[in-house]
Design an enzyme around this catalytic site. Structure first.
Site, PDB file in Angstrom:
ATOM      1  N   CYS A 178      -1.838   5.865  10.245  1.00  0.00           N
ATOM      2  CA  CYS A 178      -0.633   5.236  10.755  1.00  0.00           C
ATOM      3  C   CYS A 178      -0.965   3.851  11.276  1.00  0.00           C
ATOM      4  O   CYS A 178      -1.881   3.683  12.080  1.00  0.00           O
ATOM      5  CB  CYS A 178      -0.078   6.040  11.929  1.00  0.00           C
ATOM      6  SG  CYS A 178       0.567   7.616  11.456  1.00  0.00           S
ATOM      7  N   GLU A 201       0.838  -1.192   0.000  1.00  0.00           N
ATOM      8  CA  GLU A 201       0.000   0.000   0.000  1.00  0.00           C
ATOM      9  C   GLU A 201       0.875   1.245   0.000  1.00  0.00           C
ATOM     10  O   GLU A 201       1.933   1.285   0.641  1.00  0.00           O
ATOM     11  CB  GLU A 201      -0.902   0.004   1.230  1.00  0.00           C
ATOM     12  CG  GLU A 201      -1.901  -1.129   1.160  1.00  0.00           C
ATOM     13  CD  GLU A 201      -2.942  -1.077   2.263  1.00  0.00           C
ATOM     14  OE1 GLU A 201      -3.946  -1.778   2.130  1.00  0.00           O
ATOM     15  OE2 GLU A 201      -2.749  -0.341   3.244  1.00  0.00           O
TER      16      GLU A 201
HETATM   17  N1  SAH Z   1       8.246   0.746  10.885  1.00  0.00           N
HETATM   18  C1  SAH Z   1       8.368   2.124  11.115  1.00  0.00           C
HETATM   19  C2  SAH Z   1       7.553   2.980  10.195  1.00  0.00           C
HETATM   20  C3  SAH Z   1       6.121   2.590   9.924  1.00  0.00           C
HETATM   21  S1  SAH Z   1       4.877   2.873  11.108  1.00  0.00           S
HETATM   22  C4  SAH Z   1       8.078   2.462  12.552  1.00  0.00           C
HETATM   23  O1  SAH Z   1       7.505   1.645  13.256  1.00  0.00           O
HETATM   24  O2  SAH Z   1       8.444   3.553  12.969  1.00  0.00           O
HETATM   25  C5  SAH Z   1       4.726   4.632  11.302  1.00  0.00           C
HETATM   26  C6  SAH Z   1       4.246   5.032  12.704  1.00  0.00           C
HETATM   27  O3  SAH Z   1       2.895   4.605  12.953  1.00  0.00           O
HETATM   28  C7  SAH Z   1       5.095   4.393  13.812  1.00  0.00           C
HETATM   29  O4  SAH Z   1       5.413   5.341  14.788  1.00  0.00           O
HETATM   30  C8  SAH Z   1       4.151   3.355  14.370  1.00  0.00           C
HETATM   31  O5  SAH Z   1       4.462   2.990  15.672  1.00  0.00           O
HETATM   32  C9  SAH Z   1       2.821   4.044  14.257  1.00  0.00           C
HETATM   33  N2  SAH Z   1       1.673   3.135  14.361  1.00  0.00           N
HETATM   34  C10 SAH Z   1       1.639   1.826  14.071  1.00  0.00           C
HETATM   35  N3  SAH Z   1       0.400   1.338  14.294  1.00  0.00           N
HETATM   36  C11 SAH Z   1      -0.365   2.367  14.718  1.00  0.00           C
HETATM   37  C12 SAH Z   1      -1.742   2.492  15.087  1.00  0.00           C
HETATM   38  N4  SAH Z   1      -2.577   1.467  15.041  1.00  0.00           N
HETATM   39  N5  SAH Z   1      -2.189   3.702  15.473  1.00  0.00           N
HETATM   40  C13 SAH Z   1      -1.357   4.773  15.501  1.00  0.00           C
HETATM   41  N6  SAH Z   1      -0.048   4.713  15.158  1.00  0.00           N
HETATM   42  C14 SAH Z   1       0.452   3.521  14.768  1.00  0.00           C
END
Ligand code: SAH
Ligand code: SF4
Length: 353
Positions: A345, A101
């Site tokens: 996110c 995606e």
């Molecule tokens: N793998 C990397 C980048 C992708 S996720 C990382 O983890 O940083 C991007 C951001 O979204 C990260 O800070 C992650 O923790 C957050 N994230 C993941 N799942 C989420 C959710 N369900 N709600 C809000 N933020 C989330």
């Protein structure tokens, strides 16, 4: 960085190559740096999408590329818009049938692309849909660059342009370090798309060796580190890699990065009600980051199928921010985008079609 292997039988994907690598390949074919630059310009300025369409090159080079080169093609399987029109999510099929995606988000009239670096993710953060699906494979540099070429074409249809890139889609970019850095080198090259590094943000779950490697390299994009917990026990409940890289090591690596690169780090904190949003936890975060040049991005939890938590309510978010401010730590609450189409996110999870 992995070297490019040339065999007569295997076509080489031009989207995988930095300009320096393309120059080296061209030279082995008997062409000069000038010709490599012409190919690069055709790929990234003219947007050539088929090896048979390099019509600006001399005939023998066109022939060579048609025979020995390939390009990345990402086939659009689904495109959906959020109800407010500020987010578009694309489901793209890769050559081997896997899907990823890529998301476009509009902030104050400017478009940001959220790109993926892996099919799935090996890190297993409990509240993240990508983590819930597990790891399938790394994306190639061309598949990462290809997402930007794809969204550029989509935006061009409405006369719009891309402003920012965030590596916050599916996957952990520092687990796919070489391919991600090669993609960034291609995207920022002045001869090609020339995206300013300050318009690129890479988010990592906190892969310590990767952060230390970044500290040694001159790539001036913005770095974001996902924390979600300010003690090892709190963090390990949410982020399994916290067991491998304890907070003391992670924060040391962040300090090395900020000092060597003279740049601050964004720390991300997904706010989950009654899980990591108490005043005590805000104080713990304040103490942890007191000596690091930092900015905190707070992300109220977005729903995913595999996790039951709720997002922190507004008054508690404000209180959390106020406590961080006592420690001199600036923070912002991430604007919600695309929740109704599961493009927020941590909600990205390519459907298996
Ligand atoms: N793998 C990397 C980048 C992708 S996720 C990382 O983890 O940083 C991007 C951001 O979204 C990260 O800070 C992650 O923790 C957050 N994230 C993941 N799942 C989420 C959710 N369900 N709600 C809000 N933020 C989330
Ligand atoms: Fe992977 Fe980032 Fe999701 Fe964790 S939050 S599972 S590191 S994509």
């Amino acid at each position: 960085m992995q070297t490019i292997s040339l065999t007569e039988s295997q076509p080489i994907n031009l989207h995988d190559l930095t300009l320096a690598e393309l120059t080296a390949v061209s030279q082995t074919w008997g062409y000069s740096a000038y010709h490599a630059e012409q190919i690069f310009v055709a790929l990234y300025r003219d947007g050539v999408t088929d090896v048979a369409h390099f019509t600006n090159l001399r005939n023998d080079l066109q022939q060579k590329l048609a025979e020995q080169a390939t390009l990345t093609t990402l086939r659009q399987q689904i495109a959906i818009d959020s109800s407010d029109g500020l987010t578009r999510k694309f489901l793209l099929a890769l050559a081997d049938g896997q899907t990823i995606e890529t998301v476009l988000m509009q902030f104050k009239g400017r478009w940001t692309a959220c790109v993926s670096t892996q099919v799935g993710c090996a890190m297993g953060c409990v509240f993240c849909a990508t983590g819930q699906m597990g790891f399938t494979r790394h994306l190639t540099p061309g598949e990462i660059v290809g997402q930007i070429l794809f969204v550029n074409r989509a935006l061009a249809q409405t006369g719009e342009t891309l402003r920012n890139i965030v590596f916050m889609g599916m996957g952990e970019p520092l687990h796919n370090y070489d391919h991600t850095m090669r993609a960034i080198d291609i995207l920022t090259d002045h001869k090609g798309l020339a995206i300013a590094p300050r318009h690129i943000t890479l988010s990592t779950v906190g892969v310590v060796p990767g952060i230390l490697r970044l500290a040694e390299e001159e790539r001036p994009f913005r770095l974001a580190v996902s924390l979600h917990g300010a003690t090892d026990a709190d963090r390990q409940r949410l982020v399994p890699p916290a067991r491998r890289w304890p907070l003391a090591e992670l924060i040391d690596a962040c300090r090395v990065y900020t000092q060597k690169r003279n740049r601050h780090i964004f720390f991300e904190w997904t706010l989950i009600e009654d899980e990591n949003d108490t005043p005590e936890q805000a104080h713990a975060l304040g103490r942890l980051l007191q000596t690091v040049d930092s900015h905190v991005n707070l992300i109220p939890l977005n729903p995913t199928l595999g996790y039951n938590g709720r997002p922190t309510q507004r008054p508690q978010v404000k209180q959390f921010q106020a406590i961080l401010a006592e420690y001199g730590i600036p923070s912002t609450v991430r604007q919600r985008r695309g929740i109704d189409i599961a493009a927020g996110c941590g909600q990205l999870k390519a459907a298996q079609l």
